[in-house]
Design an enzyme around this catalytic site. Structure first.
Site, PDB file in Angstrom:
ATOM      1  N   HIS A 257      34.583 -21.417  -0.096  1.00 17.79           N
ATOM      2  CA  HIS A 257      34.223 -21.330  -1.378  1.00 17.79           C
ATOM      3  C   HIS A 257      34.689 -19.817  -2.006  1.00 17.79           C
ATOM      4  CE1 HIS A 257      30.903 -24.290  -1.233  1.00 17.79           C
ATOM      5  NE2 HIS A 257      30.094 -23.682  -0.155  1.00 17.79           N
TER       6      HIS A 257
ATOM      7  N   ASP B 295      33.162 -30.890   4.130  1.00 14.55           N
ATOM      8  CA  ASP B 295      31.985 -30.161   4.041  1.00 14.55           C
ATOM      9  C   ASP B 295      30.981 -30.611   2.744  1.00 14.55           C
ATOM     10  OD1 ASP B 295      31.020 -27.182   4.925  1.00 14.55           O
ATOM     11  OD2 ASP B 295      30.211 -27.688   2.784  1.00 14.55           O
TER      12      ASP B 295
ATOM     13  N   HIS C 102      29.575 -29.359   0.809  1.00 15.68           N
ATOM     14  CA  HIS C 102      29.691 -28.615  -0.464  1.00 15.68           C
ATOM     15  C   HIS C 102      30.911 -28.632  -0.990  1.00 15.68           C
ATOM     16  CE1 HIS C 102      26.100 -26.600   1.858  1.00 15.68           C
ATOM     17  NE2 HIS C 102      25.550 -26.643   0.756  1.00 15.68           N
TER      18      HIS C 102
ATOM     19  N   ASP D 193      27.884 -29.968   7.403  1.00 19.31           N
ATOM     20  CA  ASP D 193      26.489 -29.926   6.775  1.00 19.31           C
ATOM     21  C   ASP D 193      26.002 -31.243   6.010  1.00 19.31           C
ATOM     22  OD1 ASP D 193      28.389 -29.322   5.056  1.00 19.31           O
ATOM     23  OD2 ASP D 193      27.607 -27.329   4.613  1.00 19.31           O
TER      24      ASP D 193
HETATM   25 ZN   LIG Z   1      28.804 -26.229   3.307  1.00 16.48          ZN
END
Ligand SMILES: [Zn+2]
Length: 306
Positions: free
Chosen positions: A115, A158, A160, A241
């Site tokens: 991120h 991931d 996200h 995740d």
């Molecule tokens: Zn994540």
């Protein structure tokens, strides 16, 4: 299988946060007991500012030293810049191992990185180790900025969106040297990744609670797009995740699905000759050690006959 891990990475943070030291300490303990034949390598040589500046601004490096929280998810911790730099060093070493030895390497470190943008720490991430490793690998061993860069692809599974990696590598889109493919929950944090930014900056948004078969088909499509790019190296943002039991997402993958992702990398290595290195991103369930084990064990094994 080479596991790159520096125990210092567990020396900050709190068990009250999802991104906590036990994620890596439990994973290292499990893998060490389950795989005494694997090679566990300790601290790697520090990275220079020049390496960090491949992806980040000088202002961002200065900001990491200032003792103020970055956002609610991303607190300031004492010496967080050094912790993040160790994760970068390990990621760069994993990429170099894959390029030179052509066997798998996995960076088992925290904080995660995907991120972090050129100038912002966010979402538990301070420096973007996979983007730095990609930019470094593109030119390492070549006459920097003169020889043709290597082609490096990032496959981000991931749950996200890897917004930081996307923005850093997309800024280099004109070079043609990078491919970014992310499969992630949408809507979900951080809210980006709902469309492709270009032919080599690709996103596969997945609705919450999508059946795992459909999610796996998107992951396969993303990897097929990576292969079509014909990369010299694949770097994997390995977040766990998207697991059905993960406490902070709403996805449906099971342990055997992460084994399938590892098997696909083994297939690319053994049939296409494309080396890969993995870098731990997220994954917040108590089963994280088992999910990493499933992924790495399948990746390490030679291709099974069909
Ligand atoms: Zn994540």
């Amino acid at each position: 299988m080479l596991i790159l891990h520096d125990p210092h990475c567990a020396a900050y943070g709190s068990s009250l946060r999802p991104e906590q030291p036990a994620r890596v300490t439990r994973s290292v303990a499990h893998l060490g007991a389950a795989h005494p034949d694997w090679n566990f390598s300790g601290p790697t040589a520090p990275v220079t500012d020049d390496t960090l500046l491949l992806a980040h601004t000088p202002t961002h490096l200065q900001r990491l030293a200032q003792p103020r929280d970055f956002d609610d998810d991303t607190p300031y911790f004492p010496a967080i810049a050094e912790h993040a730099r160790r994760a970068v060093a390990t990621a760069v070493a994993a990429a170099q191992h894959a390029l030179t030895r052509r066997t798998p390497a996995f960076s088992l470190m925290r904080p995660p990185g995907h991120h972090a943008t050129a100038d912002t720490a966010m979402g538990f991430c301070y420096l973007n180790q996979i983007a730095i490793a990609a930019l470094h690998a593109a030119h390492s061993g070549t006459a920097f900025r003169s020889a043709a860069p290597r082609k490096v692809a990032v496959w981000d599974f991931d749950a996200h969106h890897g917004n930081g990696t996307e923005s850093i590598l997309h800024a280099h889109a004109a070079s043609g040297a990078f491919f970014f493919a992310s499969v992630h929950q949408a809507p979900g944090y951080p809210g980006t990744g709902t469309r492709d930014l270009g032919p080599r900056t690709r996103n596969w948004p997945i609705a919450p609670h999508t059946p795992r078969g459909k999610h796996m088909a998107a992951l396969r499509a993303a990897l097929d797009a990576v292969v079509a790019f014909a990369p010299d190296l694949i770097l994997v943002s390995a977040g766990f995740d998207a697991y059905a039991q993960d406490p902070i997402t709403a996805m449906t993958l099971e342990g055997e699905d992460f084994a399938t992702l590892g098997h696909w990398l083994a297939e690319l290595r053994d049939t296409h000759g494309i080396p890969a290195a993995g870098i731990l991103e997220g994954g917040y369930s108590a089963d994280l050690p088992l999910l990493i084990d499933a992924f790495l064990s399948a990746w390490e094994n030679p291709l099974r006959p069909a």
